[in-house]
Design an enzyme around this catalytic site. Structure first.
Site, short mmCIF file in Angstrom:
data_model
loop_
_atom_site.label_atom_id
_atom_site.label_comp_id
_atom_site.label_asym_id
_atom_site.label_seq_id
_atom_site.Cartn_x
_atom_site.Cartn_y
_atom_site.Cartn_z
N CYS A 79 4.26 -10.67 20.35
CA CYS A 79 4.59 -10.63 21.78
C CYS A 79 5.70 -9.60 22.00
O CYS A 79 6.80 -9.74 21.44
CB CYS A 79 5.06 -12.01 22.26
SG CYS A 79 5.57 -12.00 24.01
N LEU A 82 -8.02 12.58 -2.86
CA LEU A 82 -9.18 13.50 -2.85
C LEU A 82 -8.72 14.93 -3.08
O LEU A 82 -9.39 15.73 -3.71
CB LEU A 82 -9.87 13.38 -1.48
CG LEU A 82 -11.35 13.74 -1.39
CD1 LEU A 82 -12.15 12.99 -2.43
CD2 LEU A 82 -11.88 13.43 0.00
N TYR A 111 -7.35 -0.94 19.19
CA TYR A 111 -7.11 -1.78 18.00
C TYR A 111 -8.17 -2.87 17.87
O TYR A 111 -8.53 -3.27 16.77
CB TYR A 111 -5.68 -2.34 18.00
CG TYR A 111 -4.68 -1.26 17.65
CD1 TYR A 111 -4.05 -0.52 18.64
CD2 TYR A 111 -4.43 -0.93 16.32
CE1 TYR A 111 -3.18 0.51 18.31
CE2 TYR A 111 -3.56 0.10 15.99
CZ TYR A 111 -2.94 0.83 16.99
OH TYR A 111 -2.09 1.86 16.66
N HIS A 116 3.09 -1.00 7.59
CA HIS A 116 2.76 -0.61 8.97
C HIS A 116 2.11 -1.76 9.73
O HIS A 116 1.45 -1.54 10.74
CB HIS A 116 1.83 0.62 8.97
CG HIS A 116 2.54 1.87 8.55
ND1 HIS A 116 1.87 3.03 8.25
CD2 HIS A 116 3.85 2.15 8.37
CE1 HIS A 116 2.75 3.96 7.90
NE2 HIS A 116 3.96 3.45 7.97
N ASP A 155 -5.76 -2.52 7.68
CA ASP A 155 -6.96 -3.34 7.41
C ASP A 155 -6.62 -4.38 6.34
O ASP A 155 -5.57 -4.31 5.70
CB ASP A 155 -8.14 -2.44 6.97
CG ASP A 155 -7.88 -1.71 5.65
OD1 ASP A 155 -7.90 -0.47 5.62
OD2 ASP A 155 -7.62 -2.41 4.64
N1 APR Z 1 -10.68 8.94 -1.89
C1 APR Z 1 -9.38 9.30 -2.08
N2 APR Z 1 -8.63 9.92 -1.13
C2 APR Z 1 -9.23 10.16 0.05
C3 APR Z 1 -10.57 9.81 0.32
C4 APR Z 1 -11.30 9.17 -0.71
N3 APR Z 1 -12.58 8.81 -0.55
N4 APR Z 1 -10.87 10.22 1.58
C5 APR Z 1 -9.75 10.78 2.09
N5 APR Z 1 -8.77 10.75 1.17
C6 APR Z 1 -7.38 11.26 1.30
C7 APR Z 1 -7.26 12.48 2.16
O1 APR Z 1 -7.40 13.65 1.36
C8 APR Z 1 -5.83 12.35 2.71
O2 APR Z 1 -4.89 12.97 1.82
O3 APR Z 1 -6.65 10.24 1.96
C9 APR Z 1 -5.59 10.84 2.71
C10 APR Z 1 -5.59 10.23 4.10
O4 APR Z 1 -4.49 10.76 4.78
P1 APR Z 1 -4.20 10.28 6.29
O5 APR Z 1 -5.47 10.33 7.07
O6 APR Z 1 -3.02 11.05 6.78
O7 APR Z 1 -3.83 8.73 6.14
P2 APR Z 1 -2.44 8.12 5.68
O8 APR Z 1 -1.76 9.02 4.69
O9 APR Z 1 -2.70 6.72 5.29
O10 APR Z 1 -1.59 8.14 7.06
C11 APR Z 1 -0.32 7.56 7.01
O11 APR Z 1 -0.11 7.80 9.40
O12 APR Z 1 -0.94 7.64 11.53
C12 APR Z 1 -0.18 7.00 10.59
O13 APR Z 1 0.12 4.71 10.55
C13 APR Z 1 -0.79 5.69 10.22
O14 APR Z 1 -0.63 4.55 8.11
C14 APR Z 1 -0.97 5.78 8.72
C15 APR Z 1 -0.02 6.89 8.33
#
Ligand code: APR
Length: 231
Positions: free
Chosen positions: A114, A199, A53, A106, A91
């Protein structure tokens, strides 16, 4: 005036250079989430987790908000009705992009917690070398982020907003993690128009009325412009 509720995920910060989780090369493709994002992993190896982290906090500090973050801040400023911004991201790019209020379900890299007494404070740049809690002195400091198996934050407020939403938008999230992935159904059952900006189709794409596919820096500003133009 219509109430808009927005959920963002890692995809909105991808073009700011921050990793997503489940895309090719994503954090959970290159790291074991069992070791890095669970209370058990933290108990097993706190140094490994704090270092992970710390690195993400440093990367976030180096990153800049992108056009999608800025567009949402503009919507929050210029939309005559209420706009509620919920993020799964830890972030601070929404805040640095000008969003006045962000519900971090999250948690956030900027926060420290703590694990012994529950005290919260602003996280230093690196926590790996500073384990003692400033309140109780126990070496139990952890990032104030929600790990798998833990309860997300602000759920009562979020569910209340969803039941009053006229528009629900999910941006940059894969729809793989609950309860966030279920928000679209709560909003739809309350009569909201639902739109996914991503995306590619998420795991819950079929729950949405509308879809705008493309990079967030393109589809989010266009969506905000259309909302502000057409109301
Ligand atoms: N523009 C739009 N969408 C995008 C882009 C982009 N430039 N790049 C990637 N993506 C999309 C991907 O297609 C995907 O569907 O963003 C999504 C990201 O998915 P994850 O990586 O699973 O992230 P997220 O959905 O935020 O994960 C949820 O999982 O691990 C836990 O706590 C963590 O908050 C997180 C949660």
């Amino acid at each position: 005036m219509r109430k808009i509720v927005i959920l963002t995920g890692a995809g909105i910060s991808a073009q700011s250079g921050l990793g997503t989780f489940r895309d090719a090369g994503g954090l959970w493709q290159t790291h074991r989430l069992e070791d890095l994002a669970t209370p058990e992993g933290f108990a097993r190896d706190p140094d490994l987790v704090l270092g992970f982290y710390d690195d993400r906090r440093a990367q976030a500090a180096q990153a800049a908000p992108n056009a999608a973050h800025l567009a949402l801040a503009r919507l929050q400023r210029d939309w005559p009705g209420q706009v509620v911004l919920v993020t799964q991201n830890v972030d601070d790019l929404h805040e640095r992009g000008g969003s006045p209020e962000v519900l971090h379900m999250h948690g956030a890299l900027a926060g420290a917690l703590c694990a012994a007494c529950g005290h919260r404070w602003s996280a230093p740049g690196r926590m790996r070398e500073v384990r003692a809690c400033p309140a109780c002195g126990t070496e139990a400091a952890r990032p104030d982020v929600v790990w798998f198996g833990e309860m997300p934050y602000h759920m009562d407020a979020i569910l209340g907003h969803l039941t009053q939403a006229d528009v629900f938008a999910a941006i940059g999230t894969s729809g793989e993690v609950y309860p966030a992935a279920g928000f679209v159904r709560v909003a739809a059952e309350a009569g909201a128009h639902t739109v996914e900006l991503n995306l590619e189709p998420s795991a819950v794409a079929s729950d949405f009325t509308e879809a705008l596919f493309g990079p967030a820096t393109q589809v989010v500003p266009a969506w905000v412009d259309r909302l502000l133009r057409n109301g």
